[in-house]
Design an enzyme around this catalytic site. Structure first.
Site, PDB file in Angstrom:
ATOM      1  N   HIS A   1      28.525  26.659  15.041  1.00  0.00           N
ATOM      2  CA  HIS A   1      27.658  24.739  14.314  1.00  0.00           C
ATOM      3  C   HIS A   1      27.866  24.636  13.264  1.00  0.00           C
ATOM      4  CE1 HIS A   1      25.385  21.601  14.649  1.00  0.00           C
ATOM      5  NE2 HIS A   1      23.719  22.075  14.342  1.00  0.00           N
TER       6      HIS A   1
ATOM      7  N   ASP B   1      48.367  18.620  13.395  1.00  0.00           N
ATOM      8  CA  ASP B   1      48.690  20.277  13.772  1.00  0.00           C
ATOM      9  C   ASP B   1      47.583  21.200  14.396  1.00  0.00           C
ATOM     10  OD1 ASP B   1      51.028  20.841  12.002  1.00  0.00           O
ATOM     11  OD2 ASP B   1      49.921  20.258  10.755  1.00  0.00           O
TER      12      ASP B   1
ATOM     13  N   TYR C   1      56.674  27.323  14.252  1.00  0.00           N
ATOM     14  CA  TYR C   1      55.730  27.390  12.696  1.00  0.00           C
ATOM     15  C   TYR C   1      55.205  29.035  12.411  1.00  0.00           C
ATOM     16  CZ  TYR C   1      51.981  26.232   8.835  1.00  0.00           C
ATOM     17  OH  TYR C   1      51.166  26.056   7.939  1.00  0.00           O
TER      18      TYR C   1
ATOM     19  N   HIS D   1      26.515  21.417  10.328  1.00  0.00           N
ATOM     20  CA  HIS D   1      26.029  19.959   9.300  1.00  0.00           C
ATOM     21  C   HIS D   1      26.843  19.852   8.407  1.00  0.00           C
ATOM     22  CE1 HIS D   1      21.936  20.058  11.584  1.00  0.00           C
ATOM     23  NE2 HIS D   1      22.088  20.710  11.934  1.00  0.00           N
TER      24      HIS D   1
ATOM     25  N   HIS E   1      24.009  14.377  14.864  1.00  0.00           N
ATOM     26  CA  HIS E   1      23.408  15.923  14.703  1.00  0.00           C
ATOM     27  C   HIS E   1      24.371  15.825  13.967  1.00  0.00           C
ATOM     28  CE1 HIS E   1      22.040  19.495  15.150  1.00  0.00           C
ATOM     29  NE2 HIS E   1      22.462  20.573  16.430  1.00  0.00           N
TER      30      HIS E   1
ATOM     31  N   SER F   1      19.540  32.463  16.738  1.00  0.00           N
ATOM     32  CA  SER F   1      19.898  31.012  16.376  1.00  0.00           C
ATOM     33  C   SER F   1      18.628  29.951  16.888  1.00  0.00           C
ATOM     34  CB  SER F   1      20.620  30.528  16.411  1.00  0.00           C
ATOM     35  OG  SER F   1      21.117  29.017  15.981  1.00  0.00           O
TER      36      SER F   1
ATOM     37  N   GLY G   1      23.744  26.458   9.879  1.00  0.00           N
ATOM     38  CA  GLY G   1      25.234  26.399  10.636  1.00  0.00           C
ATOM     39  C   GLY G   1      24.865  27.689  11.412  1.00  0.00           C
TER      40      GLY G   1
END
Lengths: 234, 234, 234, 234
Positions: free
Chosen positions: D94, D119, D228, D96, D170, D73, D27
């Site tokens: 990003h 929401d 909210y 997984h 992916h 990355s 990630g």
């Protein structure tokens, strides 16, 4: 009175939340002293966080409380009957652990799909039928114990080789030579129940593991020719 | 003002993340002081990690903020209506807990498949329909409360025996005699929702548990003849 | 003797419970010193909480214990054969991790449905058949190793590009250049097995990821043209 | 250089393992300084346990490394394109993460089944097609960004109202006004993906939540009329 056994039963009860097998007070462990014919069990409805070894309740094999400031678990009559009918059992566990209870609610035996199961439980885990209205009203917890014992007899199952049962619409009981082994088997059952669920969803046609593989794994851990671990297990 | 109740509501709110029932701020607990007719509720959108007891907001039964530096939860009007319509309720919980919310999104009642459910909830957990466009636009949160109360009336359900509801496409509300019991019921609901899902996937033909078993478990814990735990529960 | 390797194998074994890959003693890691032809493996049936680096057992490539106070893992002959047949493997892991074991019990290969899989494992994870009755009775653990090696040969698979296998009705083995990488691959396998299960339930018609995408991800991490990370991996 | 942004990107990256969204190094989070046109991103393949704020890499909008001892990355070109095409985005994530990736592998949009989804995300989470062989070979990561932007254009979706996408075979990307909000949306996406899976299995005929309910929840949290929380969110 039975201080060492109380300590063991206390420790075994405390393992249930640690292994993720209970929510709130939904479980209980007992263990028996076969010499005196007395068993020690968790009190009813007391939170795990507040339990102390001295809170454990001593009960005789007729179900009478012998010592303890609390009421014993409401499931005590089931434990009592199982100790009577299964004379080599030293410890018993009841939980509502989520995977095993899901199978119990579904009313299904857990087939032996692999070696994780076969290492500890010989053949399928039986699911006993629901009690009838009469059995429930007469003596629910006691008749639960009787039904389990009769189910093992009816299926000609050895309770030492199959240390677990599901009660339909209710949940699992497991047992072992002592409280600790009974908890160990409760963990095994939960893991086995989880993997059997997933296995069936990956392959709806799957059959149980071949008998020779089940035999191999069970007997590599149990009996005279066992070779798993550091010493032969009884 | 209502310092003790604020403390209780704060503690109950903090239990939600501890039991894994909320992500971020997706939940709220309230409790009512029936004498003054005031209830205390979590502020809207404040992270659990930053909450303090004094942040709790005091609201009256017409929905007016009486005290508090923050806005009350946006779901306050739902709590308000439920306190009015369910006069013996002392605490209310709303979460988006994942299993219960999955049933709510599916628009389905949770059938009573076993004793874990029957121990706390008498019969199925009802799923109330979605609000209409008009109901949403007129007063969404308030009409959610009205719909829940009407659903219980329509089905002739006792809200004390069924302390939980699902709102279609939304999520669960639970309640109890106080904030702590309402949280307890939220945990029960989540566990029951999880096991019912798995149970149906293990046996798509499964029927609810026999009525006599549901009765046995519910009444062993509730009412005049209860014998679970250390004292009779009301 | 081989103190550093024992330390590595100990550390790698302790990662198994930390990554949630084992319950009780249901797993083992080994690593080999290719120069001396000796490998180091976890003792059989000893709890992770009690393991020490010096408890690791040294075994030669014929399967004879060379040093150690404990019996080696009962799966030692499987490791031994894999070290012989897969000469570039430095470490091996066996677990009963729950998702991978569910696929093994279902008797299915794990298809490559996405880049998480393709990043580490080239193509499907093969599931080897159950051993025959004769193979089990003759030399169960040894024949498990032989079967795995033959399955890779039969499918013309490169064991370095596919560092994982499932044994039907049993569970997974993974490997790598050392014990640590073998554990890493066991974690990858479990994650991949979990997502493949869910993926198939979201879309029963799903096909494996396009070959060009699998190639892209595998080769961006492996081989001469790799560009993931801070240096080229072998 | 951009020390404060590096600190924020570091903190946001460290949230990924804390929220259970990443295994190992699977990630990355970035955030942009719109004034200078530079963005800060996690280095490639460095373990979370070893990351320091100063390890973050600074990259310009043409994809050139401007500062940093590590390679950025490998997904940097995807981030770069998204910052160019989505000019109001301040942070990108990003992962997984397992539920979102399962939907991505299944090649399916995640329908909006309830208010948890509504929401934060307006309408379904789109799943973009796999890249073609040519697109992969030409510039895989860059073309992934282009494909995402085109998918939003093709479907006429507002990237601020739909801060998440799935890339077929992916995994997911999410974004927000800054790195922290992008991580927040990654958590939301995972939770929503999990509940949508379960919801469909409870009721295979289920339709998305009524549009008016989706509108109500989305606009009670977003835009000029939001009520909210403690202040209007942009």
């Amino acid at each position: 009175m039975l201080e060492q056994l109380k300590e063991q039963v206390y420790e075994a009860n405390m393992l249930l939340p640690r292994y993720g097998l209970v929510t709130f007070t939904w479980g209980n462990v007992s263990a028996i002293d076969r010499e005196s014919g007395l068993f020690v069990i968790k009190p009813s409805g007391v939170e795990y966080g507040r339990l102390e070894p001295e809170d454990m309740v001593v009960v005789d094999l007729e179900g009478n409380k012998v010592e303890g400031k609390y009421n014993p678990s409401s499931d005590t009559p089931t434990h009592q009957i199982l100790y009577k009918r299964f004379p080599k059992v030293g410890g018993i566990v009841h939980t509502h652990s989520s995977w095993a209870t899901s199978w119990a609610q579904a009313g299904r035996d857990i087939p032996c799909y692999g070696t994780t199961h076969a290492d500890y439980i010989y053949g399928e885990v039986p699911c006993a039928r629901s009690l009838t209205k009469e059995e429930i009203e007469e003596a629910y917890e006691r008749n639960t114990g009787i039904l389990i014992a009769e189910e093992f007899q009816r299926r000609n199952k050895d309770y030492l080789a199959v240390p677990a049962v599901l009660c339909k619409n209710h949940g699992p009981f497991t047992w072992g030579k002592d409280a600790h082994e009974a908890v160990h088997n409760a963990v095994v059952l939960e893991e086995v129940a989880k993997m059997a669920f997933r296995c069936e969803h990956l392959n709806p046609e799957i059959a149980p593991a071949p008998q020779e593989l089940q035999d191999k794994h069970y007997y590599r851990k149990h009996g005279a020719n066992a070779y798993y671990g550091q010493s032969v297990e009884s």
